[in-house]
Design a protein around this motif. Structure first.
Motif, mmCIF file in Angstrom:
data_model
loop_
_atom_site.group_PDB
_atom_site.id
_atom_site.type_symbol
_atom_site.label_atom_id
_atom_site.label_comp_id
_atom_site.label_asym_id
_atom_site.label_seq_id
_atom_site.Cartn_x
_atom_site.Cartn_y
_atom_site.Cartn_z
ATOM 1 N N ALA A 27 0.540 3.920 -2.850
ATOM 2 C CA ALA A 27 0.134 5.282 -2.518
ATOM 3 C C ALA A 27 1.115 6.298 -3.085
ATOM 4 O O ALA A 27 0.711 7.345 -3.615
ATOM 5 C CB ALA A 27 0.015 5.437 -1.004
ATOM 6 N N GLY A 70 -4.180 3.121 1.207
ATOM 7 C CA GLY A 70 -3.753 4.508 1.361
ATOM 8 C C GLY A 70 -4.621 5.526 0.663
ATOM 9 O O GLY A 70 -4.421 6.745 0.824
ATOM 10 N N LEU A 96 -4.910 9.600 1.184
ATOM 11 C CA LEU A 96 -4.297 10.360 0.092
ATOM 12 C C LEU A 96 -5.289 11.301 -0.572
ATOM 13 O O LEU A 96 -5.002 12.496 -0.754
ATOM 14 C CB LEU A 96 -3.713 9.395 -0.947
ATOM 15 N N TYR A 126 0.820 -1.211 0.000
ATOM 16 C CA TYR A 126 0.000 0.000 0.000
ATOM 17 C C TYR A 126 0.855 1.262 0.000
ATOM 18 O O TYR A 126 0.476 2.281 -0.587
ATOM 19 C CB TYR A 126 -0.993 -0.004 1.168
ATOM 20 N N ALA A 175 -3.258 2.664 -8.121
ATOM 21 C CA ALA A 175 -2.881 2.110 -6.818
ATOM 22 C C ALA A 175 -3.147 0.610 -6.766
ATOM 23 O O ALA A 175 -2.329 -0.162 -6.242
ATOM 24 C CB ALA A 175 -3.652 2.828 -5.712
ATOM 25 N N TYR A 179 1.856 12.330 -1.100
ATOM 26 C CA TYR A 179 2.566 11.331 -0.322
ATOM 27 C C TYR A 179 3.823 11.978 0.229
ATOM 28 O O TYR A 179 4.698 12.408 -0.522
ATOM 29 C CB TYR A 179 2.933 10.110 -1.169
#
Length: 372
Positions: free
Chosen positions: A93, A263, A267, A89, A121, A274
């Motif tokens: 992300a 994430g 996000l 993840y 993702a 990030y």
């Protein structure tokens, strides 16, 4: 005995409820030994629970925990231990944040931008978990070992790419480094709650959809039946014409794709980039949540809410003069207790079924003797 008999329901609830009660007793004992009042601790947590901001943050935390738990549970159904959710993840992300913040995305419609970010993702998470699946089916490498190593590789890869010379930039007014911020059209606005400055992640509905699909695929499709059959007995699956290697690859890819979503609520709903302070360790919490929820979509949702509540009321303990580490102790004891409780319940269930079979055979023999 029916699938939903009273005894089956009691046995199903005994392990998690027993683990919670046992962990509460252990924590109460630790508090008393360290000269802290268990009652004051409960009062502090109850007071925190009445604040809208705590409830909102607990739900937001639970959303990410739930997605991580589903990712882990998919592997568990195949008797695969995907410990790599954390690396999957975080890498997903970071790369999807880079895509979402790219300059060319600003000219695209909002729905398309969000969809592309989420799909990216999922693809990154699936690809990263697919490496572990490939090693297992071609070289027999345990997914436990490979996913642990891939976690470390993902950590260093993210650190390498999160650099102003590559995919990141310096955050003005701080020492932080992040990907290019996602502009307004690529964000998913949260749900406003009266009395709280925080918003509920709108992608909580994505987590609900993932949970429903998880339930539907496992209980209502042939693929789900084959996946569970392979996890229970590879020899039986092979006898039924199921390719074990294909099922390993499919389950790891699905697990990684769901891990890539972990994430996304943070996000797209809060951080919009990030950065170095992006939440980490959610994948490991997902393992605990999946265990506590017994890999059931509803059970994992309850466990995720519990974990989210404990995490977000920990700060209130400091104010009351109680060490916030008591929450970590409780979580750890819950995990250990639930594992032991599940084993005890399993053994009891096996013995009970054996007794039922014995009684049934005895009745059958008696009827045969009477008829003869």
């Amino acid at each position: 005995m029916g699938r939903f008999s009273a005894r089956a329901i009691v046995l199903g609830l005994a392990a998690p409820l027993g683990a919670l009660v046992f962990s509460a007793l252990i924590c109460a004992f630790i508090l008393m030994v360290t000269d802290h009042s268990p009652i004051e601790t409960v009062d502090a947590m109850s007071a925190a629970a009445q604040r809208p901001r705590t409830l909102v943050n607990s739900l937001n935390t639970a959303t990410t925990y739930y997605l991580a738990a589903v990712a882990v549970a998919v592997g568990f159904k195949m008797k695969l231990f995907n410990i790599g959710v954390d690396g999957q993840y975080r890498l997903a992300a970071m790369l999807s944040a880079t895509l979402a913040g790219a300059a060319f995305m600003d000219s695209l419609p909002s729905f398309l931008r969000i969809t592309m970010t989420i799909l990216a993702a999922m693809l990154v998470g699936a690809a990263w978990s697919g490496l572990a699946a490939l090693l297992k089916v071609t070289r027999g490498v345990s997914e436990v070992i490979s996913t642990i190593m891939l976690n470390a590789i993902a950590t260093y890869l993210v650190s390498y790419l999160l650099n102003p010379a590559r995919l990141a930039q310096n955050v003005p007014g701080s020492n932080n480094i992040s990907t290019r911020p996602i502009t307004e059209g690529g964000r998913v606005d949260g749900l406003v709650v009266t009395g709280s400055t925080s918003k509920i992640f709108a992608l909580v509905f994505l987590a609900v959809a993932v949970g429903f699909l998880y339930w539907f695929v496992l209980t209502r499709t042939r693929f789900g039946f084959e996946l569970k059959t392979t996890g229970l007995s590879e020899s039986a699956a092979v006898a039924s014409g199921v390719s074990v290697k294909k099922m390993v690859v499919y389950s790891m890819l699905i697990s990684g794709a769901v891990a890539g979503l972990v994430g996304m609520p943070q996000l797209l709903g809060a951080s919009y980039s990030y950065a170095l302070d992006f939440p980490a360790g959610i994948g490991f919490t997902g393992i605990a949540v999946a265990l506590l929820g017994r890999n059931h979509p509803v059970g994992m949702a309850v466990a995720a809410l519990l974990w989210g509540f404990l995490d977000n009321t920990a700060n209130s303990l400091d104010v009351a003069g109680v060490p916030r580490e008591i929450v970590l102790i409780m979580q750890g004891v819950i995990v250990l207790s639930v594992v032991v409780a599940y084993e005890l319940i399993r053994r009891y269930r096996v013995r009970a079924e054996q007794h039922e079979v014995g009684r049934a055979l005895g009745r059958t023999k008696t009827l045969e003797e009477v008829s003869s």
